[in-house]
Design a protein around this motif. Structure first.
Motif, mmCIF file in Angstrom:
data_model
loop_
_atom_site.group_PDB
_atom_site.id
_atom_site.type_symbol
_atom_site.label_atom_id
_atom_site.label_comp_id
_atom_site.label_asym_id
_atom_site.label_seq_id
_atom_site.Cartn_x
_atom_site.Cartn_y
_atom_site.Cartn_z
ATOM 1 N N GLY A 245 0.424 -0.922 0.106
ATOM 2 C CA GLY A 245 -0.053 -0.270 0.039
ATOM 3 C C GLY A 245 0.856 1.624 -0.507
ATOM 4 O O GLY A 245 0.212 2.025 -0.637
ATOM 5 N N VAL A 246 1.928 1.681 1.158
ATOM 6 C CA VAL A 246 2.508 2.650 0.653
ATOM 7 C C VAL A 246 3.758 2.777 -0.694
ATOM 8 O O VAL A 246 3.826 3.996 -0.621
ATOM 9 C CB VAL A 246 3.879 2.276 1.794
ATOM 10 C CG1 VAL A 246 4.638 3.586 1.927
ATOM 11 C CG2 VAL A 246 2.840 2.190 3.342
ATOM 12 N N LEU A 247 3.795 1.479 -1.562
ATOM 13 C CA LEU A 247 4.658 1.361 -2.343
ATOM 14 C C LEU A 247 3.750 2.416 -2.945
ATOM 15 O O LEU A 247 4.373 2.923 -3.765
ATOM 16 C CB LEU A 247 5.349 0.605 -2.272
ATOM 17 C CG LEU A 247 6.045 0.494 -1.662
ATOM 18 C CD1 LEU A 247 6.971 -1.562 -2.437
ATOM 19 C CD2 LEU A 247 7.469 0.967 -1.995
ATOM 20 N N LEU A 248 2.566 2.168 -3.272
ATOM 21 C CA LEU A 248 1.382 2.483 -4.349
ATOM 22 C C LEU A 248 1.000 3.724 -4.804
ATOM 23 O O LEU A 248 0.681 4.575 -5.268
ATOM 24 C CB LEU A 248 0.757 1.595 -4.558
ATOM 25 C CG LEU A 248 0.623 -0.029 -5.130
ATOM 26 C CD1 LEU A 248 -0.351 -1.002 -5.220
ATOM 27 C CD2 LEU A 248 1.939 -0.553 -6.699
ATOM 28 N N ALA B 96 3.869 12.359 -2.556
ATOM 29 C CA ALA B 96 3.657 13.716 -1.173
ATOM 30 C C ALA B 96 2.560 14.258 -1.295
ATOM 31 O O ALA B 96 3.256 15.195 -2.195
ATOM 32 C CB ALA B 96 4.705 14.197 -0.149
ATOM 33 N N SER B 97 1.601 14.898 -0.562
ATOM 34 C CA SER B 97 0.602 15.828 -0.948
ATOM 35 C C SER B 97 0.049 16.284 0.268
ATOM 36 O O SER B 97 -0.459 14.649 0.494
ATOM 37 C CB SER B 97 0.339 16.072 -2.273
ATOM 38 O OG SER B 97 -0.733 14.650 -2.097
ATOM 39 N N VAL C 120 -4.424 8.874 3.343
ATOM 40 C CA VAL C 120 -3.652 8.040 3.930
ATOM 41 C C VAL C 120 -4.820 8.114 5.463
ATOM 42 O O VAL C 120 -5.396 7.268 6.031
ATOM 43 C CB VAL C 120 -2.848 8.459 4.237
ATOM 44 C CG1 VAL C 120 -1.746 7.112 5.431
ATOM 45 C CG2 VAL C 120 -1.373 7.975 2.922
ATOM 46 N N ALA C 121 -4.969 9.685 6.599
ATOM 47 C CA ALA C 121 -5.178 9.429 6.836
ATOM 48 C C ALA C 121 -6.887 8.688 7.722
ATOM 49 O O ALA C 121 -7.209 8.601 7.884
ATOM 50 C CB ALA C 121 -5.421 10.411 7.858
ATOM 51 N N ALA C 122 -8.063 9.491 6.461
ATOM 52 C CA ALA C 122 -9.142 8.792 5.993
ATOM 53 C C ALA C 122 -9.139 7.189 6.308
ATOM 54 O O ALA C 122 -9.966 6.253 6.711
ATOM 55 C CB ALA C 122 -9.637 8.936 4.518
ATOM 56 N N SER C 123 -7.703 6.518 5.026
ATOM 57 C CA SER C 123 -8.257 4.710 5.072
ATOM 58 C C SER C 123 -8.243 4.251 6.356
ATOM 59 O O SER C 123 -8.643 3.325 7.244
ATOM 60 C CB SER C 123 -6.694 4.467 4.454
ATOM 61 O OG SER C 123 -6.968 5.180 2.993
#
Length: 341
Positions: free
Chosen positions: A122-125, A129-130, A137-140
């Motif tokens: 997940g992180v690699l895909l 950054a924005s 990410v926070a919502a997920s």
């Protein structure tokens, strides 16, 4: 180390007594009383020197006595720690144990390797950054966390209200949940892998499916968070039954901040007929689901579809008689009233 210290102190004491032929001493060692008198024919020292040596002998004897007592206390503590919880606390479910086995540790280890791989994918895909990426990410993570809470509640509700120990696949878990209602403190004796391995068995295929089939980074992070806390739900549940003294400082802090299920929140579930407060991750979904009648609606759907009544409708207790038979509990007034109805 303690044995070496004892020998050194004993050597000093004997040397002191040899310097004074009239000196006698008594030393408790390992529960035995050692009494010796020096008889070596050497020149007698001055009375002042002999007096000092006698005081030194007394101090050494006291020190040795303290060492012996300390060793005795350490031995008792080690024996208590070595004793298995199952040896002194018998679970209600036949064949149940409270210690982790190598097989259980392997299941948990594999589950967390898959979970780590899912998070890494997940992180690699993730896109560059924005602010929008950070928000996604926070919502997920937040949605995944609360989904785990709701999922734990639905599962807990199903295990509490339907089936028996003979139900295929879920029978042992159903019986374990019923045993937990009767003796809720049992869970605090369970070791980590023993407590969560069954959930890890159920979630690992979903981790594998995500690795093979999902390419959306936000969905992968949602899955990672949800599965991670579903895996941990029973351990969070265990912490809600531990006293503050039994828990680590950071667990107490998370509970005080209401970030994980609290003792007070979960205590509300442990009141017959066990018909609410089923969520055991954060507990945030409990007031929402209970206020909208979510579980009562599910129970009505199950009843109309299958004819099966939820246990909380009649306060049926599958293991209550077993607990009473071994003398741990007696029927309460509420239990008697439910039985008479």
């Amino acid at each position: 180390m303690q044995l070496q210290m004892r020998r050194a102190l004993l050597g000093c004491m004997i040397a002191a007594c040899l310097a004074c032929p009239t000196t006698s001493f008594q030393v408790p060692i390992g529960g035995m009383l050692l009494k010796e008198r020096a008889t070596t024919p050497i020149a007698t020292p001055s009375s002042l020197c002999c007096s000092r040596l006698q005081r030194a002998s007394s101090n050494i004897a006291s020190t040795l006595s303290m060492v012996a007592a300390s060793e005795s206390e350490t031995s008792t503590e080690e024996k208590e720690k070595a004793m298995k919880a199952t040896d002194y606390f018998k679970p209600l479910v036949d064949g149940d144990i409270l210690e982790s086995t190598d097989e259980q540790r392997t299941i948990v280890g594999v589950a967390y390797v898959l979970l780590g791989a899912l998070a890494t994918k997940g992180v690699l895909l993730l896109p560059p950054a924005s602010p929008l990426t950070a928000l996604g990410v926070a919502a997920s993570i937040v949605i995944g966390y609360e989904f785990a809470d709701m999922g734990s509640g639905v599962y807990h509700w199903a295990m509490d209200n339907y089936g028996t120990k003979d139900t295929p696949v879920f029978g042992t878990q159903i019986e374990a949940f019923q045993g937990h209602h009767e003796l809720p403190w049992t869970i605090t004796y369970r070791q980590f892998s023993n407590n969560i391995y069954k959930i890890c068995q159920a979630t690992s295929p979903f981790c594998l499916a995500g690795l093979l089939l999902v390419d959306n980074p936000y969905l992968l992070l949602w899955m990672t968070t949800a599965i991670a806390f579903i895996n941990m739900s029973q351990e969070l549940h265990k912490w809600s039954h531990q006293s503050p003294a039994q828990s680590t400082a950071w667990v107490n802090t998370l509970q005080e901040l209401n970030l994980i299920i609290t003792r007070k929140s979960h205590l509300a579930h442990h009141r017959p007929p066990f018909d609410g407060n089923y969520c055991i991750v954060s507990g945030h979904m409990n007031p929402i689901l209970d206020q909208i009648g979510f579980f009562r609606t599910l129970e009505n759907v199950v009843f109309k579809t299958t004819g099966n009544r939820a246990r909380c409708w009649s306060n049926e207790r599958l293991l209550a008689d077993k607990v009473e038979a071994i003398g741990i509990k007696r029927k309460t007034a509420m239990d008697r009233d439910a039985a008479s109805d």
